[in-house]
Design an enzyme around this catalytic site. Sequence first.
Site, mmCIF file in Angstrom:
data_model
loop_
_atom_site.group_PDB
_atom_site.id
_atom_site.type_symbol
_atom_site.label_atom_id
_atom_site.label_comp_id
_atom_site.label_asym_id
_atom_site.label_seq_id
_atom_site.Cartn_x
_atom_site.Cartn_y
_atom_site.Cartn_z
ATOM 1 N N ASP A 81 29.406 46.734 46.591
ATOM 2 C CA ASP A 81 30.404 46.035 47.398
ATOM 3 C C ASP A 81 29.687 45.393 48.581
ATOM 4 O O ASP A 81 29.218 46.091 49.468
ATOM 5 C CB ASP A 81 31.466 47.039 47.873
ATOM 6 C CG ASP A 81 32.689 46.348 48.469
ATOM 7 O OD1 ASP A 81 32.664 45.119 48.621
ATOM 8 O OD2 ASP A 81 33.656 47.066 48.780
ATOM 9 N N GLU A 95 41.288 45.978 45.686
ATOM 10 C CA GLU A 95 40.471 46.872 46.529
ATOM 11 C C GLU A 95 40.850 46.694 47.990
ATOM 12 O O GLU A 95 40.958 47.657 48.751
ATOM 13 C CB GLU A 95 38.980 46.571 46.330
ATOM 14 C CG GLU A 95 38.043 47.592 46.981
ATOM 15 C CD GLU A 95 37.599 47.253 48.401
ATOM 16 O OE1 GLU A 95 36.874 48.058 48.990
ATOM 17 O OE2 GLU A 95 37.992 46.198 48.944
ATOM 18 N N GLU A 96 41.064 45.440 48.359
ATOM 19 C CA GLU A 96 41.349 45.135 49.767
ATOM 20 C C GLU A 96 42.753 45.568 50.168
ATOM 21 O O GLU A 96 43.116 45.482 51.327
ATOM 22 C CB GLU A 96 41.151 43.632 50.033
ATOM 23 C CG GLU A 96 39.758 43.098 49.678
ATOM 24 C CD GLU A 96 38.675 43.538 50.664
ATOM 25 O OE1 GLU A 96 38.944 44.389 51.527
ATOM 26 O OE2 GLU A 96 37.550 43.025 50.557
ATOM 27 N N HIS A 120 34.556 45.215 43.160
ATOM 28 C CA HIS A 120 35.920 44.687 43.258
ATOM 29 C C HIS A 120 35.906 43.168 43.200
ATOM 30 O O HIS A 120 35.039 42.502 43.740
ATOM 31 C CB HIS A 120 36.669 45.225 44.474
ATOM 32 C CG HIS A 120 36.296 44.668 45.811
ATOM 33 N ND1 HIS A 120 36.776 43.473 46.284
ATOM 34 C CD2 HIS A 120 35.511 45.162 46.786
ATOM 35 C CE1 HIS A 120 36.308 43.267 47.513
ATOM 36 N NE2 HIS A 120 35.526 44.267 47.839
ATOM 37 N N HIS A 160 35.550 39.572 56.145
ATOM 38 C CA HIS A 160 37.005 39.413 56.068
ATOM 39 C C HIS A 160 37.529 38.182 56.804
ATOM 40 O O HIS A 160 38.674 38.150 57.247
ATOM 41 C CB HIS A 160 37.731 40.687 56.558
ATOM 42 C CG HIS A 160 37.668 41.809 55.558
ATOM 43 N ND1 HIS A 160 38.309 43.009 55.717
ATOM 44 C CD2 HIS A 160 37.018 41.892 54.366
ATOM 45 C CE1 HIS A 160 38.065 43.788 54.672
ATOM 46 N NE2 HIS A 160 37.270 43.121 53.846
ATOM 47 N N ASP A 166 31.947 39.372 50.154
ATOM 48 C CA ASP A 166 32.845 40.518 49.917
ATOM 49 C C ASP A 166 33.980 40.107 48.979
ATOM 50 O O ASP A 166 35.027 39.713 49.423
ATOM 51 C CB ASP A 166 33.394 40.992 51.258
ATOM 52 C CG ASP A 166 34.264 42.233 51.132
ATOM 53 O OD1 ASP A 166 34.276 42.846 50.046
ATOM 54 O OD2 ASP A 166 34.928 42.583 52.121
HETATM 55 ZN ZN LIG Z 1 34.577 44.712 49.612
#
Ligand SMILES: [Zn+2]
Length: 345
Positions: free
Chosen positions: A211, A182-183, A136, A309, A148
């Site tokens: 990922d 994706e998130e 992603h 995140h 990420d």
């Molecule tokens: Zn991810």
Amino acid sequence: MRATSGKAVLVALALAVTLAVAVWFGAAASQSPFPLVPHPTSNAPMRQALENADYAEHLAALQEIADGNGGNRTAGTSGYSASAEYVEEVLRDAGYAPVRQPFTFGHGRDAERIDSFNVLADTAGDGAHTIVVGAHLDSVRDGPGINDNGSGVAAVLEIARWVAASGGELRNRVRFAFWGAEEDGLEGSKQYVEQLTDDERDQTVLNLNIDMAGSPNGARFVHDGDGSEFGGRPPEGSDQIEKVFRDYFSAVELPVEATAFDGGSDYDAFQDAGIAVGGLFAGDVGMKSATEAEEQGGEAGVAHDPCYHRSCDDVDNVDLDLVAEMAAALGHATMAFAQGTPATQ
Ligand SMILES: [Zn+2]
């Protein structure tokens, strides 16, 4: 999607009944047998190239994009568009003709619609057997998303580059996929799978996903395709994907751990559609176990990625050696299936 027509509900009901029956009989009866035998030999030049590729270059580019676009690269923003333009430029320079697959998704209680897209680039090769290798491309809103999933994007870009530069003919087609949103609920990959025609669905032999490839306290996790550690019944062929990864890592003497298909990344829609899935993951908020630390190094009792995140998921949050190891393994698996031969039925 949220809005379902009556017909869609009927289809969903029929599907639910079919699945229930399949589960009842203890086998996924609707699945066709996995059609490929992976190519067995290792590719030393590819391994060497991918172990020594410049992943930091891609990560720095994505960081710069986040910095110039409000600190993130999330779906529906200028940061996402700029990330896509970067990826498309790298792919074009390598000789691909990337295309955007647009989609729209709802967001939150007010159902605001957001436009986004996936970026797809195909090799030549027989589309009758298509291997989708994806990562992603979007980040969360709270940070630049460099581990990420800039790390996975960098890995897939370098594999695509190597495949193009090697000039070798592939028996099967590889589709490199850079998923959007994706998130926001795996929207890009979900809508990709939903939009496949029946023929395209049948031609899609497997999905390899990466990922978070360079978590700073990371571990090499391979998805549990045979269900031996986390149970479940991954689609037929997923066991062969896990085996290809495990055989590779054991040949290069790098220990691995299994990780579950827990719906946390873009393999999910493929898995739901009965398509074989597999891939790599270096860990997020989960703590590194004592066994992992003993076998793979790093610090036990500390998260694999403490910046998961968060705004600190930046270029300093990535273990570049781990990215290189994971990219080389993913490249190996890509070629094993790209050069795979039809299974005798
Ligand atoms: Zn991810």
